[in-house]
Design a protein around this motif. Structure first.
Motif, mmCIF file in Angstrom:
data_model
loop_
_atom_site.group_PDB
_atom_site.id
_atom_site.type_symbol
_atom_site.label_atom_id
_atom_site.label_comp_id
_atom_site.label_asym_id
_atom_site.label_seq_id
_atom_site.Cartn_x
_atom_site.Cartn_y
_atom_site.Cartn_z
ATOM 1 N N THR A 154 -2.368 6.333 -5.254
ATOM 2 C CA THR A 154 -3.092 5.353 -6.058
ATOM 3 C C THR A 154 -2.530 3.954 -5.869
ATOM 4 O OG1 THR A 154 -3.567 7.056 -7.694
ATOM 5 C CG2 THR A 154 -3.827 4.767 -8.397
ATOM 6 N N GLU A 155 -1.211 3.849 -5.731
ATOM 7 C CA GLU A 155 -0.565 2.544 -5.673
ATOM 8 C C GLU A 155 -0.745 1.850 -4.333
ATOM 9 O OE1 GLU A 155 0.929 5.372 -6.574
ATOM 10 O OE2 GLU A 155 1.052 5.074 -8.745
ATOM 11 N N ILE A 156 -1.044 2.610 -3.263
ATOM 12 C CA ILE A 156 -1.075 2.001 -1.934
ATOM 13 C C ILE A 156 -2.417 2.199 -1.244
ATOM 14 C CG2 ILE A 156 1.412 2.253 -1.585
ATOM 15 C CD1 ILE A 156 0.730 4.658 0.272
ATOM 16 N N ARG A 157 -3.495 2.342 -2.025
ATOM 17 C CA ARG A 157 -4.793 2.572 -1.401
ATOM 18 C C ARG A 157 -5.788 1.491 -1.812
ATOM 19 N NH1 ARG A 157 -8.834 5.371 -3.145
ATOM 20 N NH2 ARG A 157 -8.762 6.708 -1.302
ATOM 21 N N TYR A 158 -6.826 1.385 -1.017
ATOM 22 C CA TYR A 158 -7.907 0.455 -1.337
ATOM 23 C C TYR A 158 -8.721 0.979 -2.510
ATOM 24 C CZ TYR A 158 -7.159 -2.266 2.858
ATOM 25 O OH TYR A 158 -6.613 -3.078 3.797
ATOM 26 N N GLY A 159 -9.071 2.267 -2.441
ATOM 27 C CA GLY A 159 -9.866 2.849 -3.507
ATOM 28 C C GLY A 159 -11.351 2.753 -3.269
ATOM 29 N N ASP A 160 -11.791 1.896 -2.358
ATOM 30 C CA ASP A 160 -13.199 1.848 -1.982
ATOM 31 C C ASP A 160 -13.298 1.313 -0.564
ATOM 32 O OD1 ASP A 160 -14.229 -1.142 -1.926
ATOM 33 O OD2 ASP A 160 -12.828 -0.971 -3.605
ATOM 34 N N ASN A 161 -14.305 1.778 0.152
ATOM 35 C CA ASN A 161 -14.428 1.397 1.553
ATOM 36 C C ASN A 161 -15.185 0.090 1.756
ATOM 37 O OD1 ASN A 161 -12.856 3.376 2.617
ATOM 38 N ND2 ASN A 161 -14.503 4.576 3.536
ATOM 39 N N ASP A 162 -15.728 -0.498 0.698
ATOM 40 C CA ASP A 162 -16.318 -1.831 0.829
ATOM 41 C C ASP A 162 -15.231 -2.845 1.176
ATOM 42 O OD1 ASP A 162 -18.936 -1.018 0.205
ATOM 43 O OD2 ASP A 162 -18.518 -1.129 -1.945
ATOM 44 N N ARG A 163 -14.169 -2.842 0.397
ATOM 45 C CA ARG A 163 -13.085 -3.794 0.659
ATOM 46 C C ARG A 163 -12.329 -3.439 1.943
ATOM 47 N NH1 ARG A 163 -11.389 -4.303 -5.633
ATOM 48 N NH2 ARG A 163 -11.772 -2.075 -5.436
ATOM 49 N N LEU A 164 -12.178 -2.136 2.212
ATOM 50 C CA LEU A 164 -11.566 -1.746 3.481
ATOM 51 C C LEU A 164 -12.390 -2.294 4.650
ATOM 52 C CD1 LEU A 164 -9.615 -0.182 5.303
ATOM 53 C CD2 LEU A 164 -11.046 1.852 4.946
ATOM 54 N N ALA A 165 -13.707 -2.164 4.565
ATOM 55 C CA ALA A 165 -14.576 -2.655 5.635
ATOM 56 C C ALA A 165 -14.428 -4.164 5.809
ATOM 57 C CB ALA A 165 -16.032 -2.297 5.341
ATOM 58 N N ALA A 166 -14.305 -4.887 4.696
ATOM 59 C CA ALA A 166 -14.126 -6.338 4.781
ATOM 60 C C ALA A 166 -12.806 -6.684 5.444
ATOM 61 C CB ALA A 166 -14.211 -6.959 3.389
ATOM 62 N N ARG A 167 -11.744 -5.947 5.116
ATOM 63 C CA ARG A 167 -10.444 -6.196 5.747
ATOM 64 C C ARG A 167 -10.485 -5.866 7.235
ATOM 65 N NH1 ARG A 167 -7.805 -9.756 2.738
ATOM 66 N NH2 ARG A 167 -7.307 -8.997 0.647
ATOM 67 N N VAL A 168 -11.168 -4.793 7.590
ATOM 68 C CA VAL A 168 -11.311 -4.440 8.997
ATOM 69 C C VAL A 168 -12.079 -5.536 9.732
ATOM 70 C CG1 VAL A 168 -12.464 -2.840 10.595
ATOM 71 C CG2 VAL A 168 -11.110 -1.950 8.689
ATOM 72 N N ALA A 169 -13.147 -6.028 9.109
ATOM 73 C CA ALA A 169 -13.954 -7.070 9.742
ATOM 74 C C ALA A 169 -13.131 -8.324 10.003
ATOM 75 C CB ALA A 169 -15.167 -7.394 8.869
ATOM 76 N N THR A 170 -12.305 -8.712 9.034
ATOM 77 C CA THR A 170 -11.498 -9.921 9.218
ATOM 78 C C THR A 170 -10.379 -9.669 10.222
ATOM 79 O OG1 THR A 170 -10.043 -9.405 7.337
ATOM 80 C CG2 THR A 170 -12.018 -10.677 6.875
ATOM 81 N N MET A 171 -9.779 -8.477 10.177
ATOM 82 C CA MET A 171 -8.697 -8.143 11.098
ATOM 83 C C MET A 171 -9.200 -8.139 12.538
ATOM 84 S SD MET A 171 -6.209 -4.804 10.988
ATOM 85 C CE MET A 171 -7.535 -3.619 11.057
#
Length: 380
Positions: A154-171
């Motif tokens: 819980t402490e080290i996860r995104y919790g949803d793939n919307d924000r993960l997708a945004a981070r991947v897009a920027t990365m």
């Protein structure tokens, strides 16, 4: 709110690097515990059409836990952490196999990439993940990306793939992020609660009024909701990536967007390369300095990466992925960049040719001390 919702709708053909996010509720038939194969095939048909034009496509795919929990016979509702991790371990195998087989039908290779929060937040791991994605796309593979739910807590996860997708897009310096959703865009109010709500086709800027109308999560399988999609939009557009929210409850959902179907575009005034270079130039505290010879400075200004041979002296103690200042022979700052070696290894290979790196370090290593994509020169 008018200033936030005006703007020109982009053309899909303008984009060359695209991230597509697919949610569990779209991909998985929970009742039968299997992938909606007909729908996935239609999406892959769209991806293949983009791929054929030379476009680079990445997919952030949910669904591992949703598939695995059914296979393991876990009860509906919220799962305990260890049950979620077990479900992800089982479901990820099925999910990856399905994506690989479906893409292979169109002659496209799939590559699995599992990320945790630290992979996009810690610069050293960020560079590793960015390099992996870049190489997969150079090889014309389609990365299938998901959060590594088998180990994330819980402490080290995104919790949803919307924000993960945004981070991947920027990365990955993508110029478009597509969020396929249960809903076909952002409305003036939650349409399930307000029949008079209308679709907002273009959001020029995400301000307080746009954030205020975002709703909450709508299904058990989808951890996200409109609120997380707006958060994803803030991440993406601030890094120079356009975003579009569209319904995934149709066959060929990407083609539908291309054909002018209902959706909401979130616009950015920047571009990924410029935004990234601004971040490197101004938002990171340098940890060291690389002093370059005249030949290296001239090469950088022609758009080249910094090779070890062009580095004559090193100052400071830094880790791989840290920001460093680049200075010419006269001591003037030429630019800044994210260094590909820690200071100890950089000192061993400075002034030497790329072919000597493996002999000097015992591993092949990267050819560049600072890659041109990870560099911001004084005049960009």
């Amino acid at each position: 709110m008018a200033s936030q919702v005006s703007g020109q709708t982009p053309a899909f053909s303008d984009f060359r690097r695209i991230v597509v996010k697919v949610g569990s509720a779209l991909l998985v038939d929970r009742e039968h515990g299997r992938v909606r194969l007909a729908w996935l095939t239609s999406l892959v048909e769209d991806i293949a059409a983009l791929h054929a034009t030379g476009c680079e496509v990445m997919v952030v795919s949910s669904g591992a836990i949703a598939l695995g929990r059914t296979v393991l016979g876990l009860p509906p509702g919220a799962l305990k952490l260890e049950d979620s991790q077990a479900a992800a371990a089982v479901g990820q195998i099925a999910l990856s196999r399905t994506w690989a087989q479906t893409l292979n039908h169109y002659g496209i290779t799939a590559g699995q990439v599992l990320l945790t929060l630290g992979d996009t937040e810690e610069r050293r791991r960020y560079l590793n993940a960015r390099s992996t994605l870049a190489r997969l796309m150079e090889l014309r593979a389609v990365p299938i990306i998901n959060e590594n739910d088998t180990v994330a807590t819980t402490e080290i996860r995104y919790g949803d793939n919307d924000r993960l997708a945004a981070r991947v897009a920027t990365m990955a310096s993508a110029d478009l992020l597509v969020l396929l959703s249960d809903i076909d865009g952002l409305y003036t109010a939650p349409p399930a609660l307000d029949p008079s709500a209308t679709l907002i086709p273009v959001v020029a800027r995400i301000g307080a009024e746009i954030e205020a109308i975002a709703g909450d999560a709508g299904s058990e399988l989808s951890r996200g909701g409109m609120r997380t999609k707006i958060e994803a939009g803030k991440i993406a557009t601030s890094a120079g990536t356009h975003m579009v929210i569209a319904s995934g409850h149709v066959k060929n959902p990407l083609k539908r967007i291309m054909d002018g179907g209902r959706c909401t575009w979130f616009l950015t005034s920047a571009n990924p390369v410029r935004a990234r270079k601004s971040w490197i130039a101004g938002a990171l505290e340098p940890r060291g300095t690389l002093h370059l010879d005249e030949g290296a400075v001239a090469a950088l200004r022609r758009g080249a990466s910094l090779l070890p041979a062009g580095v004559k002296r090193i100052e400071g103690v830094f880790d791989r992925g840290d920001a460093v200042v680049l200075r010419g022979p006269d001591g003037a700052e030429v630019g800044r960049g994210l260094v590909a070696y820690d200071s100890t290894h950089a000192a061993r290979i400075m002034g030497r040719s790329t072919s000597e790196i493996e002999t000097l370090l015992g591993v092949k290593g990267r050819s560049e001390m600072v890659h041109r994509d990870d560099m911001a020169l004084g005049v960009e």
